[in-house]
Every structure is written in structure tokens, then in C-alpha cells.
Motif scaffolding. Sequence first.
Motif, short mmCIF file in Angstrom:
data_model
loop_
_atom_site.label_atom_id
_atom_site.label_comp_id
_atom_site.label_asym_id
_atom_site.label_seq_id
_atom_site.Cartn_x
_atom_site.Cartn_y
_atom_site.Cartn_z
N GLY A 29 -5.16 3.63 2.34
CA GLY A 29 -5.66 2.29 2.64
C GLY A 29 -5.96 1.50 1.39
N ALA A 30 -6.69 0.41 1.58
CA ALA A 30 -6.99 -0.50 0.47
C ALA A 30 -7.74 0.20 -0.65
N ASN A 31 -8.53 1.21 -0.30
CA ASN A 31 -9.33 1.91 -1.31
C ASN A 31 -8.75 3.26 -1.73
N SER A 64 0.83 -1.21 0.00
CA SER A 64 0.00 0.00 0.00
C SER A 64 0.86 1.26 0.00
N THR A 65 2.05 1.19 0.63
CA THR A 65 2.96 2.34 0.62
C THR A 65 3.41 2.65 -0.80
N ILE A 66 3.73 1.60 -1.57
CA ILE A 66 4.18 1.80 -2.96
C ILE A 66 3.04 2.38 -3.80
N GLU A 67 1.82 1.91 -3.57
CA GLU A 67 0.65 2.50 -4.27
C GLU A 67 0.56 3.99 -3.96
N MET A 68 0.77 4.35 -2.69
CA MET A 68 0.72 5.76 -2.28
C MET A 68 1.83 6.56 -2.96
N LEU A 69 3.04 5.97 -3.03
CA LEU A 69 4.19 6.67 -3.63
C LEU A 69 3.88 7.15 -5.04
#
Length: 384
Positions: free
Chosen positions: A366-368, A140-145
Motif C-alpha cells: 500500500g501507500a506506506n 504502487s505495483t512498481i514500488e513493490m517490484l
Amino acid sequence: MPSGSVVAKDIVLGASVQLTGPVANTGRYYRDAYQLAIEKINAAGGVKVGNESHTLALKLYDNQSDVNLSVRQYTQLVSQDKVDFLLGPFASNFALADSAVSEKYRIPMVQGGGASDQIFSRNFKYIFGTLAPASNYFGSTIEMLKGLDPAPKSVALLYADDAFDVSVAEGTRPKLKQAGLTLAMDERYSTNATDFNSLLSQIRSKSIDAVLVAGHETEILNFVRQAKSLAVAPKMYSFTVGVPSEDFRKALGNDADYAFGMTAWLPSADLKDRWFGDAAQFAAAYRAKFGYDPDYHAASGVADVEALVQAVETAGSIDPEKVRDALSKVKIDSLYGEIAFNESGQIDLPQIVIQVQGNKLVAVYGANGKIAQPKYPMPSWNAR
């Protein structure tokens, strides 16, 4: 007591936990969680096995943060103390070694302290885990990045050389590549390392934007303190552990600000629970009893006890094999989230990205997707 009535014997749960040594600060979450869960379940009438109610009891040893001692203690719990079921230690390298005892003696172990994919890749039948796979901790951190502005161009991945952190690194590399992020530093360091100066100097010389660190709380405290003393401030850093812990934030004070972390659990009233009511009520009861806030380690520890109790009640038996079979089919809502084990014996919960913002811990992703605005990029140490 009416004549002829029988007192049902205790169901004894055995565990070896780090109460002293380098990781005792995290080990205590498990001791306290196990005790609180058992008290709560006993107060509500105990465990129903057929028509009988049994109380739960806990046999607990201190492994002193020593893996070899831990294995000996689990062997003693099973062969001499004759406990009925096993709860786990903290840390993947411990769970990896100790679960071999549960497998050998065919006694179910439910553990919420080890997340390494290695634990669950051996086709063992008696190990169940309530931490999500280590390989996806930074997912999820990488998605945020990918959505940060300015987007980080280069990433450093630093990880300790134990089972959990190696699994984190192995899962993180392909995710970074998939996200189109450049892995400019990929460095393994010794567990319990205290000196991060050379790694920090590399981060500065390579102008790394985002630093991802998989390690233990004491290592990460040293990392942040040394980053400040060397004035190394990338655009962001994120840690697998520490950030959710009240002690970590107290130890660093204002220097914890801007740090990203992750947790599979927050004490939300939306997480309903058979014994505590919900996660918020659990968190309040935990704080009142032990004087510090629970984090996901504690919630995971309670989930271990609850999963075992549910399996015993479903099986209508304390026969280890029948309870093992019931555990493989468990599906319950708990204060920790839904507990349902996959074929390997592990659950999967998404990691919520959290950040220290001033004196608050804020869920940011988060997940969404995005939950709140992250504080990014991190300013230099002298501009705070």
C-alpha cells in the motif's frame, strides 16, 4: 397530510450504464451502487435543501456498451427527461464522450467509472471523478517490484487501445524507468481482443520476468487462460482490472492464484460513512441485496451519489452552477475514502496492490509499503 403542506419534488439523477454488451459485468456495479445509495439516503430522510427534504430518484438507461448510444442517452436525460444531475457510465472512453454532454448543458456529472487523465485535461468545469488517475494505476505495483527477491530484470507492458489503458501505459513508462526496470516489451492490442498467443510467445522467448497488463476483464480472462494453455509463466503478472472481482476469481478458479491486481478500496470498518456507518457495513448490505460482493467500482459509484448530495446540501440549492461550485470544494469522509476533488475535478487515492493467494484476496502493498508477503515468484503451471 396537514393542509397547505408542500411535497418537495424529487431530485432526479440520470445515468447511462452498460447493462448489456461486453462490459455489462462491470456496468452492473454502477447500477446497483446508485440504487443502493439512493435507497439508503432516502431512508435516512433524503436530501436537505434549505428547510425542505427532497427524495432522490434515478433515471437509468442501458447504453448496451455502445459509446454513441451512451452520448445520445445522456443528451436525452438532460434535454428531454430534464434530470437535475448526472451520474456516470463505466469506462474512460464512455466518460470521455459523455462528459462533453454535461459540459455543453452545464449540468454537473459525478462519475466513478472513468480514470483516464484525458477526461480531466480539457479544462471542463462540470465533470468530477472518483477514480484516481489512470497514469498512476501501476505506481504502487512498481514500488513493490523494486523490493521483490529476486528482483525482476525485465518488464512487459501490454495495454488495450482505449482511453483508460493508453493513459495507464503513458504513466507507467516513466515510472518503470525511474525504478531502474527494463521495459523489454511495450505492446498495444485491440480492445476486446481474444487472441494473446503471439504476445505470450514473445513473453516466453524474451524471458520476461514481470508482465503488467492494462485491459478489460474479459481480455484478462483470455490472457490468463491462454498463458496456461501455452505454459507461459513469468515470475509475476499484474492486471489493472479483474483481480478484485469475485466473478473473475470464480471464472478462473485455481488459475487465478498468484495474480496481482490493484484496488483503491477495500471494505474496511475504518472507512466511516454518514449513511452506511462504514465500508464493512456497506459491503454487507450490498452483498445481502444483490447477492455478490462489491468491489471498488461499486464503492466509487456510491461515492458519486454521496458527493452530489453533499454538494446540494452545502449549496442549499439544486441550481446546477451552485452545485458545481459546491462540488469543487467538497471534502467528506465516505465508505470509499476521503472525497476531495482537485482543480481538474479528479480525486487521488493510492492503489493498494492485491494478490490472489489460494482462495483468498490479500492486500500485499500500500501507500506506506509492504502489508503482507506476496507469493513470488509464480511457479510454472505444471508445478502448481
